[in-house]
Design a protein around this motif. Structure first.
Motif, PDB file in Angstrom:
ATOM      1  N   PHE A   5       0.835  -1.209   0.000  1.00 36.97           N
ATOM      2  CA  PHE A   5       0.000   0.000   0.000  1.00 36.97           C
ATOM      3  C   PHE A   5       0.869   1.259   0.000  1.00 36.97           C
ATOM      4  O   PHE A   5       0.643   2.183  -0.784  1.00 36.97           O
ATOM      5  N   ILE A   6       1.878   1.283   0.867  1.00 39.68           N
ATOM      6  CA  ILE A   6       2.756   2.449   0.965  1.00 39.68           C
ATOM      7  C   ILE A   6       3.554   2.633  -0.321  1.00 39.68           C
ATOM      8  O   ILE A   6       3.702   3.754  -0.832  1.00 39.68           O
ATOM      9  N   ARG A   7       4.084   1.522  -0.866  1.00 37.88           N
ATOM     10  CA  ARG A   7       4.850   1.602  -2.113  1.00 37.88           C
ATOM     11  C   ARG A   7       3.973   2.118  -3.262  1.00 37.88           C
ATOM     12  O   ARG A   7       4.425   2.902  -4.107  1.00 37.88           O
ATOM     13  N   SER A   8       2.723   1.703  -3.276  1.00 37.12           N
ATOM     14  CA  SER A   8       1.810   2.145  -4.329  1.00 37.12           C
ATOM     15  C   SER A   8       1.578   3.651  -4.249  1.00 37.12           C
ATOM     16  O   SER A   8       1.553   4.342  -5.276  1.00 37.12           O
ATOM     17  N   LEU A  40       6.836   1.860 -21.007  1.00 40.19           N
ATOM     18  CA  LEU A  40       7.934   1.412 -20.147  1.00 40.19           C
ATOM     19  C   LEU A  40       7.707   1.821 -18.698  1.00 40.19           C
ATOM     20  O   LEU A  40       7.979   1.049 -17.771  1.00 40.19           O
ATOM     21  N   LEU A  41       7.207   3.043 -18.491  1.00 35.56           N
ATOM     22  CA  LEU A  41       6.942   3.510 -17.127  1.00 35.56           C
ATOM     23  C   LEU A  41       5.923   2.620 -16.438  1.00 35.56           C
ATOM     24  O   LEU A  41       6.086   2.260 -15.264  1.00 35.56           O
ATOM     25  N   SER A  42       4.874   2.256 -17.161  1.00 35.71           N
ATOM     26  CA  SER A  42       3.833   1.415 -16.547  1.00 35.71           C
ATOM     27  C   SER A  42       4.387   0.046 -16.163  1.00 35.71           C
ATOM     28  O   SER A  42       4.051  -0.496 -15.102  1.00 35.71           O
ATOM     29  N   ASN A  43       5.253  -0.516 -17.013  1.00 34.18           N
ATOM     30  CA  ASN A  43       5.836  -1.833 -16.704  1.00 34.18           C
ATOM     31  C   ASN A  43       6.769  -1.765 -15.501  1.00 34.18           C
ATOM     32  O   ASN A  43       6.768  -2.662 -14.644  1.00 34.18           O
ATOM     33  N   THR A  48       7.664  -3.000  -9.605  1.00 34.08           N
ATOM     34  CA  THR A  48       8.069  -2.500  -8.291  1.00 34.08           C
ATOM     35  C   THR A  48       6.969  -2.680  -7.262  1.00 34.08           C
ATOM     36  O   THR A  48       7.249  -2.926  -6.081  1.00 34.08           O
ATOM     37  N   VAL A  49       5.726  -2.555  -7.688  1.00 37.94           N
ATOM     38  CA  VAL A  49       4.605  -2.708  -6.747  1.00 37.94           C
ATOM     39  C   VAL A  49       4.367  -4.181  -6.424  1.00 37.94           C
ATOM     40  O   VAL A  49       4.137  -4.551  -5.267  1.00 37.94           O
ATOM     41  N   ILE A  54      12.076  -5.989  -4.605  1.00 39.28           N
ATOM     42  CA  ILE A  54      12.801  -4.991  -5.412  1.00 39.28           C
ATOM     43  C   ILE A  54      12.827  -3.671  -4.648  1.00 39.28           C
ATOM     44  O   ILE A  54      11.771  -3.147  -4.286  1.00 39.28           O
ATOM     45  N   PRO A  55      13.998  -3.113  -4.383  1.00 36.47           N
ATOM     46  CA  PRO A  55      14.072  -1.835  -3.660  1.00 36.47           C
ATOM     47  C   PRO A  55      13.331  -0.732  -4.418  1.00 36.47           C
ATOM     48  O   PRO A  55      13.305  -0.720  -5.648  1.00 36.47           O
ATOM     49  N   MET A  56      12.742   0.200  -3.661  1.00 41.70           N
ATOM     50  CA  MET A  56      11.992   1.293  -4.276  1.00 41.70           C
ATOM     51  C   MET A  56      12.861   2.099  -5.229  1.00 41.70           C
ATOM     52  O   MET A  56      12.412   2.567  -6.277  1.00 41.70           O
ATOM     53  N   ILE A  57      14.127   2.266  -4.850  1.00 40.33           N
ATOM     54  CA  ILE A  57      15.027   3.080  -5.671  1.00 40.33           C
ATOM     55  C   ILE A  57      15.214   2.475  -7.051  1.00 40.33           C
ATOM     56  O   ILE A  57      15.453   3.193  -8.037  1.00 40.33           O
ATOM     57  N   MET A  58      15.067   1.152  -7.161  1.00 40.97           N
ATOM     58  CA  MET A  58      15.203   0.472  -8.443  1.00 40.97           C
ATOM     59  C   MET A  58      14.021   0.766  -9.364  1.00 40.97           C
ATOM     60  O   MET A  58      14.094   0.532 -10.574  1.00 40.97           O
ATOM     61  N   GLY A  59      12.942   1.275  -8.786  1.00 42.83           N
ATOM     62  CA  GLY A  59      11.815   1.682  -9.608  1.00 42.83           C
ATOM     63  C   GLY A  59      11.824   3.168  -9.894  1.00 42.83           C
ATOM     64  O   GLY A  59      11.472   3.609 -10.986  1.00 42.83           O
TER      65      GLY A  59
END
Length: 225
Positions: A5-8, A40-43, A48-49, A54-59
């Motif tokens: 939820f937070i990552r989203s 590409l952004l959507s993928n 990441t979600v 996968i670390p947030m920074i990688m997204g």
């Protein structure tokens, strides 16, 4: 679940900021390069979600990298016509002097159904009414009808109506737009006076538009039964 939820939420604001940096376009108006970036952004965000390993920074880093590339390409296309044609292509004339260029239609892989659908979308149902049509780089078709098929304008009829700005929204669902008031050179004193004369209060107004102090339209909210 809380982590997802937070990552989203974080990625929602990241993507919103990224899209704002890319500029304002409708989906149908995207150039090929912009459409690729959007996909590409959507993928990237989806991965990441869904995968919390996968670390947030990688997204976040790939998102702003792609946006930076898009901004750079946009700048280069503004500076160079050659680059613009390479990235976005060029417009193609499909109909000229009322005659369809079938060779261009085949190059663009445009079917007759595609052509007629585009014409109907612009309220043209007869090919005989078209002077020329251009296939834009966004995939849309711009049409210029024949002069004989265009309704006469005030200028054609020898009339000289006054040119005025369209009405602006002063009140929307009971909320006043101060920017609209300033645009018309009006103030809250005038607004309250007009609304009161109509037997209502500002909170009772669903929509109010105005073109001038003497030309306005008021639509009140419907009362709950």
């Amino acid at each position: 679940m809380l982590i997802v939820f937070i990552r989203s939420i974080i990625l929602y604001f990241v993507i919103t900021a990224a899209v704002r940096l890319m500029g304002k376009r409708q989906i149908g108006d995207l150039q090929p390069s912009e459409l690729v970036i959007t996909m590409l952004l959507s993928n990237i965000v989806t991965l990441t979600v869904e995968d919390i390993s996968i670390p947030m920074i990688m997204g976040i880093v790939p998102v702003f990298t792609l946006v930076s590339i898009d901004v750079l390409v946009s700048y280069l296309t503004l500076r160079s016509r050659r680059i613009r044609r390479t990235v976005s292509g060029s417009s193609k004339l499909i109909i000229s002097d009322g005659k369809i260029d079938q060779k261009v239609m085949r190059e663009l892989r445009f079917t007759t159904d595609d052509l007629m659908a585009s014409l109907r979308a612009q309220q043209i149902f007869d090919l005989a009414d078209v002077q020329f049509a251009v296939a834009e780089t966004t995939g849309t078709i711009s049409v210029c009808p024949k002069k004989s098929s265009v309704p006469p304008t005030a200028k054609d009829l020898g009339m000289t109506p006054e040119n005025t700005n369209p009405p602006v929204m002063l009140i929307s669902d009971g909320e006043v737009s101060t920017a609209a008031l300033r645009f018309l050179g009006l103030d809250m004193e005038w607004l309250n006076k007009v609304v009161k004369a109509d037997g209502a209060s500002i909170t009772d107004i669903f929509i109010m538009t105005a073109e001038s102090p003497s030309k306005y339209t008021i639509i009140k909210k419907e009362k709950n039964q």
